[in-house]
Design a protein around this motif. Sequence first.
Motif, PDB file in Angstrom:
ATOM      1  N   ILE A   1      -0.688 -27.559  21.757  1.00 35.41           N
ATOM      2  CA  ILE A   1      -1.760 -27.789  20.793  1.00 35.41           C
ATOM      3  C   ILE A   1      -2.979 -28.294  21.549  1.00 35.41           C
ATOM      4  O   ILE A   1      -2.897 -29.230  22.342  1.00 35.41           O
ATOM      5  CB  ILE A   1      -1.339 -28.747  19.657  1.00 35.41           C
TER       6      ILE A   1
ATOM      7  N   THR B   1      -2.858 -23.761  18.270  1.00 38.83           N
ATOM      8  CA  THR B   1      -1.458 -23.875  18.656  1.00 38.83           C
ATOM      9  C   THR B   1      -0.925 -22.582  19.245  1.00 38.83           C
ATOM     10  O   THR B   1      -1.394 -21.484  18.908  1.00 38.83           O
ATOM     11  CB  THR B   1      -0.584 -24.272  17.460  1.00 38.83           C
TER      12      THR B   1
ATOM     13  N   TYR C   1       3.159 -21.007  20.595  1.00 32.46           N
ATOM     14  CA  TYR C   1       4.589 -21.251  20.584  1.00 32.46           C
ATOM     15  C   TYR C   1       5.320 -20.237  21.436  1.00 32.46           C
ATOM     16  O   TYR C   1       4.903 -19.078  21.540  1.00 32.46           O
ATOM     17  CB  TYR C   1       5.145 -21.172  19.163  1.00 32.46           C
TER      18      TYR C   1
END
Length: 121
Positions: free
Chosen positions: A51, A57, A59
Motif C-alpha cells: 500500500i 494497493t 496484491y
Amino acid sequence: QVQLVESGGDLVQAGGSLRLSCAASGSIFSINAMYWYRQAPGKERELVATITKGGNTHYADSVKGRFTISRDNAKNTVYLQMNSLKPEDTAVYYCKVQLIPAGGRYESDYWGQGTQVTVSS
C-alpha cells in the motif's frame, strides 16, 4: 529508534479470517509505502501486499480477492485483513515500512518481528 510491532497471528481453520496489525513507533519523520510479506518453512520470503502513501494497493495473485491491506496514517499502522484462509497461507507474516527517520538523510526499510499464521485443514 524506530520500532515496528506486529500482532494478530493465530491458529485458525480453513475458511476463517484473521486481521494482522503492524504499528510503527519512535522517531519518524515520514512514512512512505507499507508492505506485508510472508515466509513459509522451506520457502522464499514473498511479497503479499503493498500500500502506497496515497492508498494504492497491489496484491500477490495467490491472495487477490481474499486479503485486504489498509493503513491508518494517524496511527502509523498497517493492517492485513485475511479472509477465506487456506492451509497454504500458513507462514510467518512480516510487515515492512519504508520511512525516513527523524533527522535522517534518506529513506530506508524497517521490518517487524513477524507473526505466525497457521491455517488448519
